[in-house]
Scaffold this active site. Structure first.
Site: not given
Ligand code: ZN
Length: 183
Positions: A103, A145-146, A149
């Site tokens: 990341c 993953h995004e 966020h």
């Molecule tokens: Zn990340």
């Protein structure tokens, strides 16, 4: 309270930088964008620039300190494969995979993370058109993953105890650096 679009119109896009763990802006729950305007397009362009400059494959708006539901990606790290996702949503996930994940907000850290192997997401492009995208393997990992966020969820929350232990020193260094930067 200013809308997220108003906030994006007012920030100095050129001054944006990637923020690092444990910056609290990474923990905000991002708000959906109401419109895709010129300011959003400039923000997406800047995020792509920062992502490619750091050799990343994905970058979400909270990683530049903006709590709006937007991420950019390029699973091959090739600028020709750049993609922009406004207000992305997970339509469905399937299967499982375990693989190395990093990341840009956790420089130097790479660890094994379990994710679904397939993810179908729905989002808007910069023309305001809705599209669906099928991701498998790395692409699915990036999408999930995004989107994490955008919900304030970070790599460190997905690490198992072994990965956490293995990265303990690097995590502490990031925490110390952040404490120094705000002191
Ligand atoms: Zn990340």
């Amino acid at each position: 309270m200013m809308s997220i679009n108003e906030q994006i119109r007012q920030i100095d896009i050129d001054s944006l930088k990637i923020v690092y763990y444990p910056d609290p802006r990474l923990r905000q729950i991002s708000a959906p964008l109401e419109v895709v305007d010129e300011a959003v397009r400039r923000l997406a362009e800047k995020m792509l620039q920062l992502m490619f400059a750091s050799r990343g494959v994905g970058l979400a708006a909270p990683q530049v300190g903006i709590a709006g539901r937007l991420f950019v990606a390029s699973p091959t790290s090739d600028p020709a494969d750049r993609q922009i996702y406004v207000n992305p949503q997970i339509v469905s996930v399937e299967g499982g995979q375990e693989g190395e994940e990093g990341c840009l907000s956790f420089p130097g850290i790479n660890c094994k993370i379990k994710r679904p192997n397939v993810a179908i997401i729905r989002a808007m492009n910069l023309n305001g058109e809705v599209f669906e995208q099928f991701g498998q393997g790395l692409a699915a990992r990036i999408y999930l993953h995004e989107i994490d966020h955008l919900d304030g969820k970070l790599l460190v929350d997905r690490m198992g105890s072994v990965a956490k232990l293995a990265n303990r020193k690097l995590l502490r260094e990031l925490e110390d650096d952040f404490a120094k930067s705000t002191a």
